[in-house]
Design an enzyme around this catalytic site. Structure first.
Site: not given
Length: 346
Positions: A118-119, A311, A52, A38, A191, A85
């Site tokens: 940022t993702d 487990e 965008y 971004t 995030k 990203s």
């Protein structure tokens, strides 16, 4: 053109160049590695903050758009990638980490900045935190609004990232995440909101510091997260495949079996609560572990500690996406199940 005038002009230009070189010599050198996202995004509408196109602006334009950078550092840039990203893959990660390790070994370099979408920013930041061996600052920065938006946050974020990377007080703190005037540890920061500016947080551990008028202020002396491992990836060419599965009511092990059939060498499950799973999934996890394939049980809650398990392996402080990064590095390192368990449950 008059030769005398030309000679004076050339002399003046040489003087200016020499002065600029001298001025830059007095400033710390910071290298920016751009990967897109971004912060390098654009749209036809200055009101658009969601639709965008990410990764449209190159590193040179990013640097020139913030002329104040030169007031604090001699800044150089390299375009590692220019994409959303979500397209960052292990090839980019390995290339980036190796480049940063080499750059920081240069005595003239004070620190580095990575611009990133940022993702998946927290995954790259965490990967660098575990694979860069240097006391110098590594700062990962992004933006929640594209460069074309009203009140775009990328310019200020980038300026603060460069100031942090050039600050002696930022040494010995590991990789850091900078957005929205906050300084966070890459080890813990995640995030937490899909669209809002104040999305990057470490709910339990807090921030390392903040910016006031663009100047970094730390809350603590340099410190290191407990039991943080380091992995040398200088000779690693490929990371083993690790899959993340999401837990829910009435879950069956079909996707677990499919992931293993697809070549997964490790599994992370975003379990409910404290990494909880249904009885049928617990049995499948035990069978998978018995085959020598590590299964890490994290939590889908977004926060909290997952305790040791019979487990599978409790993820400890690591959320699913960070558990995946750590598990893939451990597998690339050739660690056995006991060692891997210690990374998470120690």
């Amino acid at each position: 053109m008059n030769k005398k005038y030309l000679s004076k002009t050339m002399a003046a230009l040489m003087l200016c160049t020499s002065f600029a070189s001298f001025a830059n010599a007095d400033k710390p050198t910071v290298k920016i590695y751009a990967t897109g996202g971004t912060i390098a995004g654009s749209s036809e509408s200055n009101m658009d903050t969601t639709d965008y196109k990410a990764g449209k602006i190159g590193v040179d334009l990013l640097i020139s758009a913030v002329p104040e950078l030169k007031d604090f550092a001699h800044v150089i840039g390299e375009q590692i990638a220019n994409t959303d990203s979500n397209n960052i893959n292990q090839n980019i990660l390995l290339k980036l980490s190796k480049a940063i390790n080499l750059q920081l070994a240069d005595a003239k370099t004070s620190g580095v900045v990575v611009t990133h979408g940022t993702d998946t920013l927290e995954e790259t930041a965490f990967f660098l935190d575990l694979t860069v061996k240097s006391d110098k600052p590594v700062v990962i920065v992004g933006a929640m609004r594209p460069a074309t938006a009203i009140s775009a946050d990328g310019g200020m974020n980038l300026l603060e990232a460069v100031r942090l990377a050039s600050d002696d007080d930022a040494k010995h703190r590991g990789a850091m995440v900078v957005l929205n005037d906050r300084i966070g540890s890459a080890f813990y920061t995640t995030k937490t909101n899909s669209t809002m500016l104040d999305t990057f947080k470490a709910t339990e551990q807090g921030y390392l510091g903040a910016f006031l008028s663009g100047e970094p202020h730390f809350y603590y002396e340099p410190t290191k997260p407990v039991d943080k491992p380091y992995f040398d990836i200088s000779h690693v060419k490929q990371l083993p495949k690790v899959k993340i599965l999401y837990s829910y009511q009435d879950q069956d092990p079909a996707l677990l079996h499919a992931a293993i059939k697809d070549g997964a060498k490790g599994i992370v499950i975003a379990g409910t609560g404290n990494g909880s799973l249904s009885d049928v999934m617990l049995e499948a996890v035990k069978e998978t572990m018995d085959k020598g394939i590590p299964v890490v049980r994290s939590t889908r809650t977004g926060n909290g500690f997952v305790t040791p398990k019979q487990e599978g392996i409790g993820s400890g402080v690591y959320n699913p996406q960070k558990a995946k990064v750590l598990l893939s590095l451990a597998l690339a390192h050739g660690d056995n199940l006991k060692t891997i368990r210690n990374y998470f449950e120690n």
